[in-house]
Design a protein around this motif. Sequence first.
Motif, PDB file in Angstrom:
ATOM      1  N   VAL A 112       0.856  -1.193   0.000  1.00 19.77           N
ATOM      2  CA  VAL A 112       0.000   0.000   0.000  1.00 19.77           C
ATOM      3  C   VAL A 112       0.890   1.240   0.000  1.00 19.77           C
ATOM      4  O   VAL A 112       1.855   1.326   0.764  1.00 19.77           O
ATOM      5  CB  VAL A 112      -0.918   0.023   1.244  1.00 19.77           C
ATOM      6  N   VAL A 113       0.545   2.180  -0.869  1.00 21.04           N
ATOM      7  CA  VAL A 113       1.225   3.476  -0.899  1.00 21.04           C
ATOM      8  C   VAL A 113       0.210   4.540  -0.504  1.00 21.04           C
ATOM      9  O   VAL A 113      -0.886   4.604  -1.079  1.00 21.04           O
ATOM     10  CB  VAL A 113       1.799   3.797  -2.295  1.00 21.04           C
ATOM     11  N   LEU A 114       0.560   5.364   0.480  1.00 19.28           N
ATOM     12  CA  LEU A 114      -0.324   6.410   0.975  1.00 19.28           C
ATOM     13  C   LEU A 114       0.379   7.749   0.895  1.00 19.28           C
ATOM     14  O   LEU A 114       1.603   7.834   1.038  1.00 19.28           O
ATOM     15  CB  LEU A 114      -0.731   6.134   2.430  1.00 19.28           C
ATOM     16  N   ARG A 115      -0.399   8.801   0.681  1.00 19.90           N
ATOM     17  CA  ARG A 115       0.131  10.158   0.713  1.00 19.90           C
ATOM     18  C   ARG A 115      -0.491  10.871   1.911  1.00 19.90           C
ATOM     19  O   ARG A 115      -1.678  11.187   1.928  1.00 19.90           O
ATOM     20  CB  ARG A 115      -0.224  10.926  -0.569  1.00 19.90           C
ATOM     21  N   ALA A 116       0.330  11.090   2.921  1.00 18.12           N
ATOM     22  CA  ALA A 116      -0.141  11.806   4.109  1.00 18.12           C
ATOM     23  C   ALA A 116       0.044  13.302   3.904  1.00 18.12           C
ATOM     24  O   ALA A 116       0.806  13.740   3.038  1.00 18.12           O
ATOM     25  CB  ALA A 116       0.630  11.334   5.345  1.00 18.12           C
ATOM     26  N   ALA A 117      -0.653  14.091   4.691  1.00 15.97           N
ATOM     27  CA  ALA A 117      -0.566  15.553   4.566  1.00 15.97           C
ATOM     28  C   ALA A 117      -0.660  16.179   5.951  1.00 15.97           C
ATOM     29  O   ALA A 117      -1.274  15.619   6.865  1.00 15.97           O
ATOM     30  CB  ALA A 117      -1.695  16.080   3.674  1.00 15.97           C
ATOM     31  N   ALA A 147       7.669  13.773   6.948  1.00 18.14           N
ATOM     32  CA  ALA A 147       7.377  13.903   8.378  1.00 18.14           C
ATOM     33  C   ALA A 147       6.031  13.301   8.764  1.00 18.14           C
ATOM     34  O   ALA A 147       5.825  12.904   9.910  1.00 18.14           O
ATOM     35  CB  ALA A 147       7.422  15.377   8.789  1.00 18.14           C
ATOM     36  N   ALA A 148       5.095  13.282   7.854  1.00 25.85           N
ATOM     37  CA  ALA A 148       3.752  12.766   8.157  1.00 25.85           C
ATOM     38  C   ALA A 148       3.606  11.367   7.566  1.00 25.85           C
ATOM     39  O   ALA A 148       4.195  11.041   6.535  1.00 25.85           O
ATOM     40  CB  ALA A 148       2.697  13.712   7.582  1.00 25.85           C
ATOM     41  N   PRO A 149       2.801  10.496   8.227  1.00 22.74           N
ATOM     42  CA  PRO A 149       2.082  10.719   9.486  1.00 22.74           C
ATOM     43  C   PRO A 149       2.929  10.322  10.693  1.00 22.74           C
ATOM     44  O   PRO A 149       4.001   9.728  10.548  1.00 22.74           O
ATOM     45  CB  PRO A 149       0.891   9.780   9.334  1.00 22.74           C
ATOM     46  N   ASP A 150       2.417  10.610  11.886  1.00 23.85           N
ATOM     47  CA  ASP A 150       3.103  10.271  13.124  1.00 23.85           C
ATOM     48  C   ASP A 150       2.735   8.835  13.494  1.00 23.85           C
ATOM     49  O   ASP A 150       1.707   8.585  14.126  1.00 23.85           O
ATOM     50  CB  ASP A 150       2.702  11.245  14.228  1.00 23.85           C
ATOM     51  N   LEU A 151       3.568   7.898  13.080  1.00 23.42           N
ATOM     52  CA  LEU A 151       3.260   6.488  13.325  1.00 23.42           C
ATOM     53  C   LEU A 151       3.499   6.077  14.765  1.00 23.42           C
ATOM     54  O   LEU A 151       2.995   5.042  15.208  1.00 23.42           O
ATOM     55  CB  LEU A 151       4.089   5.608  12.382  1.00 23.42           C
ATOM     56  N   SER A 152       4.272   6.871  15.512  1.00 26.15           N
ATOM     57  CA  SER A 152       4.450   6.542  16.927  1.00 26.15           C
ATOM     58  C   SER A 152       3.118   6.645  17.665  1.00 26.15           C
ATOM     59  O   SER A 152       2.833   5.855  18.566  1.00 26.15           O
ATOM     60  CB  SER A 152       5.483   7.473  17.552  1.00 26.15           C
ATOM     61  N   ALA A 153       2.294   7.610  17.272  1.00 27.12           N
ATOM     62  CA  ALA A 153       0.967   7.731  17.882  1.00 27.12           C
ATOM     63  C   ALA A 153       0.092   6.538  17.505  1.00 27.12           C
ATOM     64  O   ALA A 153      -0.711   6.054  18.321  1.00 27.12           O
ATOM     65  CB  ALA A 153       0.304   9.032  17.437  1.00 27.12           C
ATOM     66  N   VAL A 181      -5.973   9.423   7.223  1.00 25.17           N
ATOM     67  CA  VAL A 181      -7.225  10.122   6.888  1.00 25.17           C
ATOM     68  C   VAL A 181      -7.558  11.172   7.948  1.00 25.17           C
ATOM     69  O   VAL A 181      -7.987  12.284   7.620  1.00 25.17           O
ATOM     70  CB  VAL A 181      -8.375   9.112   6.736  1.00 25.17           C
ATOM     71  N   ASP A 182      -7.359  10.837   9.238  1.00 24.67           N
ATOM     72  CA  ASP A 182      -7.594  11.827  10.293  1.00 24.67           C
ATOM     73  C   ASP A 182      -6.658  13.021  10.144  1.00 24.67           C
ATOM     74  O   ASP A 182      -7.006  14.148  10.498  1.00 24.67           O
ATOM     75  CB  ASP A 182      -7.410  11.194  11.665  1.00 24.67           C
ATOM     76  N   GLY A 183      -5.449  12.774   9.624  1.00 23.90           N
ATOM     77  CA  GLY A 183      -4.507  13.864   9.404  1.00 23.90           C
ATOM     78  C   GLY A 183      -4.954  14.842   8.339  1.00 23.90           C
ATOM     79  O   GLY A 183      -4.452  15.971   8.273  1.00 23.90           O
ATOM     80  N   TYR A 184      -5.900  14.413   7.499  1.00 28.92           N
ATOM     81  CA  TYR A 184      -6.421  15.322   6.473  1.00 28.92           C
ATOM     82  C   TYR A 184      -7.334  16.394   7.071  1.00 28.92           C
ATOM     83  O   TYR A 184      -7.484  17.464   6.480  1.00 28.92           O
ATOM     84  CB  TYR A 184      -7.210  14.534   5.423  1.00 28.92           C
ATOM     85  N   ALA A 226      -3.736  12.775  -3.604  1.00 22.06           N
ATOM     86  CA  ALA A 226      -3.575  11.962  -2.393  1.00 22.06           C
ATOM     87  C   ALA A 226      -4.880  11.302  -1.971  1.00 22.06           C
ATOM     88  O   ALA A 226      -4.871  10.173  -1.458  1.00 22.06           O
ATOM     89  CB  ALA A 226      -3.036  12.832  -1.259  1.00 22.06           C
ATOM     90  N   THR A 227      -6.007  11.987  -2.153  1.00 22.05           N
ATOM     91  CA  THR A 227      -7.276  11.493  -1.610  1.00 22.05           C
ATOM     92  C   THR A 227      -8.100  10.682  -2.612  1.00 22.05           C
ATOM     93  O   THR A 227      -8.746   9.702  -2.234  1.00 22.05           O
ATOM     94  CB  THR A 227      -8.121  12.671  -1.098  1.00 22.05           C
ATOM     95  N   ARG A 228      -8.109  11.096  -3.867  1.00 22.27           N
ATOM     96  CA  ARG A 228      -8.964  10.402  -4.837  1.00 22.27           C
ATOM     97  C   ARG A 228      -8.644   8.915  -4.963  1.00 22.27           C
ATOM     98  O   ARG A 228      -9.544   8.077  -4.896  1.00 22.27           O
ATOM     99  CB  ARG A 228      -8.870  11.092  -6.200  1.00 22.27           C
TER     100      ARG A 228
END
Length: 368
Positions: A112-117, A147-153, A181-184, A226-228
Amino acid sequence: MSDRRPRAAWRRRPEPPPETSDARPPSVEPSVVQSTLYRDGRRVASPSTLAETFRQLREHPDGMAWIGLQRPTEEELHSLAAEFDLHELAVEDAMEAHQRPKLERYGDTLFVVLRAARYLDAPEEVDFGELHVFVGPDFLITVRHGAAPDLSAVRRRMEENPDLLALGPEAVLYAILDAVVDGYAPVVAGVQNDIDEIETEVFGGDPAVSRRIYELSREMVEFQRATRPLVGMLHALMAGFAKYGTDEELQRYLRDVADHVTHTSERVDGFRQALTDILTVNATLVTQQQNAEMRALAEAGFQQNEEIKKISSWAAILFAPTLVGTIYGMNFDHMPELHWAGGYPFAVVLMAVVCTSLYVVFKKKDWL
């Protein structure tokens, strides 16, 4: 993916001898953020090296390894690919980064490839990061670029909920998707605030607003990218619920994430359309302002021309008596009518007639 099998049943590469595993140079490990081994949803070990992680996972085939990497080296990824039988195309994508969001399945492994923001308040801009996730029967590997997302959280959240973590790598993938998604949401709020400010600047006549609109429009293009795809990816995951025996509770969580992604994607589409409309309005207002300035210049030029006409008319009227007076003011003995008794009255009358005639002419031409 939830049909958990013994490790030996799916791993193609034979187990390397211990001396080979422990002989890895220290330079291979710097980008390992955290490597953790879980069993039944609880942490049982936190190996300091990849080699130690591989060894402990072999000793506990019923466990799950969660390995987090930050811009890993090529050697690290090749080591992981050899140990977990990762597909070479997925490994190549993870090394190069700059990939579009996607979901691909290679046998028992999901890539899986994700684009965080994230929204940066000081420069008022959106910063995008890239996250690659390998999900296997008993492992999950995250490769982070940015830097995103914060995977430690995300890790803390899962460890605080061992029942969810016990569902395996799929549950961790859900938590990562949910975090992305919450980071959006803060980004959407920040962009909405920027658009409100831009609207105020547009109608306030700020000349720098066009550049801000253009820059924010480019960010919204990236946000759409990133979202579509994420909407389709989550629907593809949901389509495989029955085939891969996904836990029912996890299905509900993933459907909730899909709803949030759809809502965010619609908001982003609305932002881009709004920015397009604002840019059109700004162009119209700029054109109107330019037309008003041109009209003001034309009116000023017309007024100036009228003043020049008046000045020229009076100059011409005053020039006639000046010319007559100048000629007859010459001190010559043999000038005509120089000793004529009616010369002075004649000169005065002549000057009056010429001035009056010029005045009438200029008045008719509306110069006076």
